[in-house]
Design a protein around this motif. Structure first.
Motif, PDB file in Angstrom:
ATOM      1  N   GLY A 231       4.789  -3.227   2.774  1.00  0.00           N
ATOM      2  CA  GLY A 231       4.956  -2.657   1.432  1.00  0.00           C
ATOM      3  C   GLY A 231       4.819  -1.160   1.433  1.00  0.00           C
ATOM      4  N   HIS A 232       5.142  -0.557   0.341  1.00  0.00           N
ATOM      5  CA  HIS A 232       5.059   0.900   0.273  1.00  0.00           C
ATOM      6  C   HIS A 232       3.716   1.297  -0.278  1.00  0.00           C
ATOM      7  N   TYR A 233       3.015   2.064   0.474  1.00  0.00           N
ATOM      8  CA  TYR A 233       1.722   2.548   0.022  1.00  0.00           C
ATOM      9  C   TYR A 233       1.881   3.983  -0.415  1.00  0.00           C
ATOM     10  N   HIS A 234       1.696   4.184  -1.699  1.00  0.00           N
ATOM     11  CA  HIS A 234       1.826   5.559  -2.175  1.00  0.00           C
ATOM     12  C   HIS A 234       0.455   6.162  -2.232  1.00  0.00           C
ATOM     13  N   HIS A 235       0.153   6.922  -1.258  1.00  0.00           N
ATOM     14  CA  HIS A 235      -1.158   7.514  -1.255  1.00  0.00           C
ATOM     15  C   HIS A 235      -1.157   8.760  -2.091  1.00  0.00           C
ATOM     16  N   ARG A 236      -2.304   8.969  -2.715  1.00  0.00           N
ATOM     17  CA  ARG A 236      -2.363  10.084  -3.656  1.00  0.00           C
ATOM     18  C   ARG A 236      -1.991  11.406  -2.997  1.00  0.00           C
ATOM     19  N   ARG A 237      -2.584  11.678  -1.890  1.00  0.00           N
ATOM     20  CA  ARG A 237      -2.189  12.883  -1.161  1.00  0.00           C
ATOM     21  C   ARG A 237      -2.632  12.772   0.281  1.00  0.00           C
TER      22      ARG A 237
ATOM     23  N   GLU B  23      -9.018   1.763   5.885  1.00  0.00           N
ATOM     24  CA  GLU B  23      -9.864   2.788   5.307  1.00  0.00           C
ATOM     25  C   GLU B  23     -10.420   2.278   3.991  1.00  0.00           C
ATOM     26  N   VAL B  24     -11.620   2.738   3.691  1.00  0.00           N
ATOM     27  CA  VAL B  24     -12.213   2.414   2.399  1.00  0.00           C
ATOM     28  C   VAL B  24     -12.093   3.686   1.581  1.00  0.00           C
ATOM     29  N   TYR B  25     -11.233   3.623   0.597  1.00  0.00           N
ATOM     30  CA  TYR B  25     -10.948   4.803  -0.203  1.00  0.00           C
ATOM     31  C   TYR B  25     -11.293   4.496  -1.659  1.00  0.00           C
ATOM     32  N   MET B  26     -12.204   5.227  -2.214  1.00  0.00           N
ATOM     33  CA  MET B  26     -12.641   5.019  -3.597  1.00  0.00           C
ATOM     34  C   MET B  26     -12.969   3.540  -3.874  1.00  0.00           C
ATOM     35  N   GLY B  27     -13.628   2.918  -2.925  1.00  0.00           N
ATOM     36  CA  GLY B  27     -14.038   1.523  -3.123  1.00  0.00           C
ATOM     37  C   GLY B  27     -12.932   0.518  -2.878  1.00  0.00           C
ATOM     38  N   ASN B  28     -11.748   0.968  -2.487  1.00  0.00           N
ATOM     39  CA  ASN B  28     -10.641   0.049  -2.195  1.00  0.00           C
ATOM     40  C   ASN B  28     -10.348   0.035  -0.698  1.00  0.00           C
ATOM     41  N   LEU B  29      -9.799  -1.090  -0.243  1.00  0.00           N
ATOM     42  CA  LEU B  29      -9.477  -1.195   1.182  1.00  0.00           C
ATOM     43  C   LEU B  29      -7.986  -0.974   1.391  1.00  0.00           C
ATOM     44  N   ARG B  30      -7.664  -0.280   2.450  1.00  0.00           N
ATOM     45  CA  ARG B  30      -6.253  -0.011   2.742  1.00  0.00           C
ATOM     46  C   ARG B  30      -6.019  -0.248   4.227  1.00  0.00           C
ATOM     47  N   ASP B  31      -5.034  -1.059   4.514  1.00  0.00           N
ATOM     48  CA  ASP B  31      -4.722  -1.377   5.910  1.00  0.00           C
ATOM     49  C   ASP B  31      -3.962  -0.202   6.534  1.00  0.00           C
ATOM     50  N   LEU B  32      -4.505   0.386   7.567  1.00  0.00           N
ATOM     51  CA  LEU B  32      -3.864   1.581   8.139  1.00  0.00           C
ATOM     52  C   LEU B  32      -2.762   1.238   9.143  1.00  0.00           C
ATOM     53  N   LEU B  33      -2.736   0.008   9.601  1.00  0.00           N
ATOM     54  CA  LEU B  33      -1.705  -0.322  10.598  1.00  0.00           C
ATOM     55  C   LEU B  33      -0.385  -0.752   9.956  1.00  0.00           C
ATOM     56  N   VAL B  34      -0.436  -1.183   8.738  1.00  0.00           N
ATOM     57  CA  VAL B  34       0.831  -1.533   8.093  1.00  0.00           C
ATOM     58  C   VAL B  34       1.236  -0.485   7.060  1.00  0.00           C
ATOM     59  N   ALA B  35       0.318   0.452   6.777  1.00  0.00           N
ATOM     60  CA  ALA B  35       0.630   1.473   5.776  1.00  0.00           C
ATOM     61  C   ALA B  35       1.651   2.451   6.332  1.00  0.00           C
TER      62      ALA B  35
END
Ligand SMILES: Nc1ncnc2c1ncn2[C@@H]1O[C@H](COP(=O)(O)OP(=O)(O)OP(=O)(O)O)[C@@H](O)[C@H]1O
Length: 596
Positions: A584-590, A188-200
């Motif tokens: 790793g641990h992805y702490h998503h805002r909400r 996902e592209v969240y606030m201009g950053n990339l986040r891998d959804l399969l390892v999150a």
């Protein structure tokens, strides 16, 4: 009876082919071998022709196509809305106080359109993806207009992604000229950053204050292809595994509550299916990407009641959507400079939006009066993406010529597909004959029956006919250095199903009602080929051992994966390039995903 006389009897019963007939049989085999080679070549040529025709058809229709879908009125506001949007064939009409405004589309889906209706129109572009073109399917629209519904769907109404996965495996199982393998990545592209959804890891806390994004880098190789360094790519050998990974990725997506949509997507969610196609005829490998993108909701920020973080998210989404609009408009105008660098979204999609790729944008709108301003914004965006010049500037004459050309191309495509089916049938027959006739050649001096391992019983005869031999690895695969092999080249379940179906088909044909009868038939077929009358006698025990291994089935296990990608959730997931495992641990805002 003495031992020697018993052996003599056996040799008399078994096929002892006289020398001259033996050489005629060899000649027939060599003819059949030549025939199969020619048929395979013809099949490859026909497939190339089919692909070219399909590509011409898609280009003529437009390599950037724009559809529009109108969301039905939701139960919650059924009583208090006035509908302003009307649909006609390929047209959206907005009723305004000062008159009506029209917007043209390649296809318009009214409120009552089903997920199936939508997918039927999307399907042809998937064929292009399998044929080696990069493809991008984008769902665009105001928050709450049904983008996620179209892409993901709900339990009993699956959306485009799940249907597309199913279709890809269908293609793989019926493809007669190549072997297809697939792998999946999601980010996902969240606030201009990339986040891998399969390892999150899915984050269950709703209002986390920080989002930790994985270290994903967008790289461009020398050929201009985009690779996202560090992004997990999971091989999907079958539909079940594909669905499992896809659902896992969706659950990890960031959503939030807005006044417009309870589970509003606050990011762009991108699903990438990497397709590797290996031609069975010459081993040539091609790869392509299919992107399916659920864009974040475009919105007028005041209306959503956004403040603070949500406001920032909205701004980020709007900025990247506007960058996407600029890129598509530049591509449409065939402008020299295409501003890909203006957002992460367009950087990622760079090689799937431009040259030789196919783009399908599904614009979503609400039918309600209260959403009119957003609806007009979305329709203007679509109009820009579609290119105003496309139809309006085209004279009636040109339009007619184009229509005629399309009809001709589609006609030729049908004929080519028909011819290809005929060649396939001829090839199957030739391969069957070849396979069976090779078994009639005495390979080595006959062993006495006593030395044969197991007597044939009705039980194991059945067993033998059913169980295919383990296919040998091709010399090509055995000698190829692993480093040059594409990493996804393992047999898929679809390909294994195709293999076993093909073997069953041939086994069915070779399975004799009476074994003597079957072999006699076979001999007569082969002898017809060499203009001889059948004279040989049959030994039923020898005939019982006839198992036809489809020569075309050998291809499946040519390659082993270089990296240990696995769709089994118990196994390891490996990121594409860096070797970093994203546990790793992805702490998503909400996160308020309704999908958990
Ligand atoms: N064609 C449809 N038929 C039935 N229900 C629909 C349809 N389209 C959307 N909905 C419903 O409307 C609501 C909002 O849809 P959805 O979440 O897909 O919107 P969205 O555009 O993805 O919103 P956002 O951008 O905020 O994520 C959902 O409850 C969804 O089930």
């Amino acid at each position: 009876m003495s031992d020697s006389s018993a052996r003599l009897d056996v040799y008399t019963d078994v096929n002892v082919v006289p020398e001259h007939e033996n050489s005629e049989l060899k000649k027939a085999i060599s003819d059949l071998e030549g025939e199969t080679v020619q048929l395979k070549k013809k099949q490859k040529l026909l497939d190339d022709k089919r692909r070219e025709l399909l590509n011409n058809i898609t280009n003529l229709k437009g390599s950037i196509r724009v559809f529009c879908r109108v969301r039905p009125i939701l139960q919650a506001n059924k009583m208090k809305v006035r509908e302003l949007v009307e649909t006609e064939l390929g047209k959206m009409v907005i009723r305004l106080s000062g008159g009506a405004k029209e917007f043209g589309f390649d296809k318009v889906f009214p409120q009552e359109a089903t997920q199936e209706d939508v997918f039927t129109e999307v399907e042809p572009i998937l064929r292009s993806a399998v044929d080696g073109h990069n493809v991008c399917i984008l769902a665009y629209g105001q928050t709450g207009t049904g983008k996620t519904f179209t892409m993901d769907g709900i339990d009993d109404q699956p959306g485009i992604v799940l249907r597309a996965l199913e279709k890809l495996f269908d293609f793989a199982s019926i493809d007669k000229t190549s072997t297809l393998t697939f792998s999946i990545s999601m980010l996902e592209v969240y606030m201009g950053n990339l986040r891998d959804l399969l390892v999150a890891k899915p984050v269950r806390a709703m209002h986390e204050t920080a989002i930790r994004c994985s270290n994903l880098n967008i790289q461009t190789d020398q050929k201009g292809f985009i690779e996202i360094e560090g992004l997990a790519e999971v091989q999907i050998p079958d539909l079940t595994k594909a669905k499992w990974w896809y659902n896992r990725g969706r659950r990890a997506r960031s959503t939030s509550w807005t006044t417009v949509n309870e589970t509003s997507s606050r990011s762009h969610c991108l699903t990438r299916i990497s397709i590797v196609r290996q031609c069975d005829h010459d081993g040539e490998v091609e790869s392509s990407k299919l992107w399916m993108v659920d864009l974040g909701g475009s919105e007028r920020l005041l209306k959503t009641g956004a403040t603070g973080q949500t406001l920032d998210e909205g701004r980020a989404i709007n900025l990247s959507l506007s960058a996407l609009g600029d890129v598509i408009a530049a591509l449409r105008r065939k402008k020299g400079h295409v501003p890909y660098r203006n957002s992460k979204l367009t950087q990622i999609l760079k090689d799937s939006l431009g040259h030789d790729s196919k783009v399908l944008m599904l614009v979503h709108v609400s039918p309600c009066e209260q959403d009119l301003a957003e609806t007009l914004c979305s329709l203007s965006f679509a109009k820009r993406a579609r290119g105003v010049e496309f139809n309006r500037d085209m004279s009636e004459d040109l339009k007619k010529q184009r229509e005629k050309k399309l009809i001709d191309l589609e006609e030729t495509l049908k004929e080519t597909e028909e011819e290809s089916r005929k060649v396939e049938t001829q090839l199957t027959k030739a391969e069957f004959l070849l396979c069976e006739s090779k078994k009639l050649l005495p390979a080595s001096p006959c062993l006495p029956l006593d030395d044969q391992t197991e007597p044939i019983t009705p039980k194991n005869e059945k067993q033998m006919l059913k169980s295919p031999r383990v296919p040998a690895r091709s010399p090509k695969a055995a000698t190829a250095p692993p480093s040059v092999l594409p990493r996804f080249m393992t047999s898929t379940v679809a390909s294994r199903q195709r293999q076993s179906a093909s073997e069953q088909q041939i086994t069915k044909r070779s399975k004799p009602k009476s074994l003597c009868h079957s072999e006699a038939n076979l001999k007569s077929i082969i002898l017809q080929k060499i203009n001889k009358k059948p004279r040989w006698h049959t030994d039923t025990r020898a005939a019982n051992t006839l198992q036809c291994e489809s020569p075309r089935s050998v291809r499946m296990d040519h390659y082993k994966p270089v990296a240990a990608y696995s769709a089994d959730h118990n196994e390891r997931v490996t990121p594409t390039t860096t070797g970093r495992v994203g546990g790793g641990h992805y702490h998503h805002r909400r996160r308020m995903s309704s999908l958990i």
